[in-house]
Design an enzyme around this catalytic site. Structure first.
Site, mmCIF file in Angstrom:
data_model
loop_
_atom_site.group_PDB
_atom_site.id
_atom_site.type_symbol
_atom_site.label_atom_id
_atom_site.label_comp_id
_atom_site.label_asym_id
_atom_site.label_seq_id
_atom_site.Cartn_x
_atom_site.Cartn_y
_atom_site.Cartn_z
ATOM 1 N N LYS A 189 0.832 -1.213 0.000
ATOM 2 C CA LYS A 189 0.000 0.000 0.000
ATOM 3 C C LYS A 189 0.872 1.271 0.000
ATOM 4 O O LYS A 189 2.083 1.196 0.203
ATOM 5 C CB LYS A 189 -0.939 -0.012 1.215
ATOM 6 C CG LYS A 189 -1.947 -1.152 1.153
ATOM 7 C CD LYS A 189 -2.828 -1.067 -0.085
ATOM 8 C CE LYS A 189 -3.940 -2.098 -0.134
ATOM 9 N NZ LYS A 189 -3.505 -3.476 -0.253
HETATM 10 C C1 LIG Z 1 -9.793 -2.463 -1.305
HETATM 11 C C2 LIG Z 1 -9.130 -3.346 -0.297
HETATM 12 N N1 LIG Z 1 -9.761 -3.603 0.851
HETATM 13 C C3 LIG Z 1 -9.216 -4.376 1.795
HETATM 14 C C4 LIG Z 1 -7.989 -4.949 1.622
HETATM 15 C C5 LIG Z 1 -7.454 -5.848 2.681
HETATM 16 O O1 LIG Z 1 -6.366 -5.275 3.306
HETATM 17 P P1 LIG Z 1 -5.511 -6.060 4.396
HETATM 18 O O2 LIG Z 1 -4.502 -6.849 3.638
HETATM 19 O O3 LIG Z 1 -4.873 -4.958 5.205
HETATM 20 O O4 LIG Z 1 -6.419 -6.896 5.202
HETATM 21 C C6 LIG Z 1 -7.273 -4.704 0.459
HETATM 22 C C7 LIG Z 1 -5.954 -5.309 0.286
HETATM 23 O O5 LIG Z 1 -5.281 -5.295 -0.661
HETATM 24 C C8 LIG Z 1 -7.869 -3.891 -0.538
HETATM 25 O O6 LIG Z 1 -7.232 -3.648 -1.696
#
Ligand SMILES: Cc1ncc(COP(=O)(O)O)c(C=O)c1O
Length: 379
Positions: A189
């Site tokens: 990210k």
């Molecule tokens: C739009 C979106 N929501 C949620 C997530 C989930 O994130 P995490 O890996 O921090 O759980 C991602 C991960 O890439 C994402 O792109």
């Protein structure tokens, strides 16, 4: 038998970048002994994140998947409540809806690669309780129109800002248009804590609930072990927050770099037949979390072939998400509607390397390979 040797990738699609203070802050956290989920870096990261996002409150969490689960939970949604969400999305928000025993109702996307605002109202039913916006790949969804629909139908509004920290609509940051918003700090990210996430809100009641439920819903003082609700352990550690604080100090630089990378790609690939650039609406600030392109028929060979050529030269690419209506885990759900746009970008979309440390010369090399492939020089 010869063993399989994975391809060595010289230019990955993403890798984290450490700016100036992350290592120092982590060392401080370690030396001070605050290595679990209490400590000054947690408070500092939350306060500074809230201030960066112009939100009243921010609460660290273990990751965005849990953030989304908790967001739906604290809004009081559950059994059979319908939540409208784009068909084209990373699947974590869909998991969160199902984990809360709610029903996802999918909407096709428009040319912003986000939920098609004009199709949302046709999906509202008596059971609809909320809209979950996912700002895909760094370009925001058009929030004023979505907010109007929520107000008109009395719906709650959740924003998943995981891929678009710092993106703006009509000059306003995403993440403040609805009731609650979630961010991811996974290593790919724009800012990272390794694993981690944040929930933001402007509502003091939601803030208190999130703080309590992410930390076991403990009671207060001598009643600590008298839990006020079903709680979770969705805590971030002080060590992760130390990384996050260092990252946040340079978030504007990271966003600026992402935009520069996208602009350079678009300069080098300008006019290449069959290459469609990511959306960039005049009302939007796209932060280009990834640099995604569509490779259409005009390109002259398949997207998979182009990927194989890039891969042979050590350049990693990623296919776009598989939309909800094509997901094996959703086979049992009778998904209504047509999703031609989401299907199209799923089949034609790939993203190219776009991490902060990517060199201009590497972007030029990647673009030259793409251009040569289009002209048949690699065939
Ligand atoms: C739009 C979106 N929501 C949620 C997530 C989930 O994130 P995490 O890996 O921090 O759980 C991602 C991960 O890439 C994402 O792109």
């Amino acid at each position: 038998m010869q063993s399989y040797q994975p391809q060595t990738i010289n230019i990955p699609v993403c890798k984290p970048y450490l700016w100036e203070n992350e290592i120092r802050y982590v060392n401080e956290a370690l030396h001070e002994g605050w290595i679990s989920s209490k400590g000054r870096f947690i408070n500092d990261f939350e306060n500074k994140f809230a201030s960066f996002c112009k939100s009243r409150y921010a609460v660290t969490v273990s990751n965005a998947t849990n953030a989304l689960h908790l967001a739906i939970d604290v809004l009081g949604l559950g059994d059979g409540d319908e939540i409208i969400i784009p068909d084209f999305t990373m699947m974590a928000p869909v998991f969160a809806i199902l984990q809360n025993r709610c029903i996802p109702v999918f909407v096709d996307i428009d040319e912003t690669w986000n939920m098609d605002v004009d199709q949302i109202e046709s999906k509202v039913s008596k059971k609809t309780k909320a809209i979950m916006v996912v700002h895909n790949y760094g370009h925001p969804a058009y929030m004023p129109a979505i907010k109007r629909i929520c107000d008109k139908h009395g719906l709650l509004l959740i924003e998943d800002c995981s891929e678009a920290i710092g993106a703006e609509v009509d000059g306003e940051f995403i993440g403040n248009w609805g009731n609650i918003s979630c961010y991811s700090f996974y290593a790919n990210k724009i800012i990272t804590t390794g694993e981690g996430g944040m929930i933001t809100t402007n509502d003091p009641k939601i803030f208190e609930l999130v703080k309590s439920k992410k930390n076991m819903a403990f009671g207060t003082e001598q009643f600590r072990f008298e839990h006020t609700a079903v709680g979770y352990n969705y805590r971030m550690t002080n060590i992760q927050a130390a990384i996050g604080l260092g990252q946040l100090e340079y978030v504007d630089h990271a966003i600026e770099k992402k935009i520069q990378i996208a602009n350079l790609y678009m300069r080098y690939l300008n006019g290449v037949p069959g290459v469609v650039f990511p959306p960039n609406k005049p009302w939007a600030k796209n932060v280009y979390w990834v640099f995604g392109i569509l490779v259409t028929e005009e390109f002259g060979c398949s997207m998979a072939y182009l990927q194989s050529i890039l891969s042979a030269q050590g350049i990693e690419t990623r296919n776009f998400f598989t939309p909800a209506h094509k997901q094996p885990f959703l086979k049992g759900l009778a998904i209504k509607g047509e999703f031609p746009n989401s299907t199209f970008i799923h089949l034609h979309g790939l993203y190219l390397p776009s991490f902060v440390a990517l060199k201009d010369s590497e972007i030029e090399d990647i673009c030259n390979i793409i251009k040569d492939t289009q002209q048949g020089l690699n065939r």
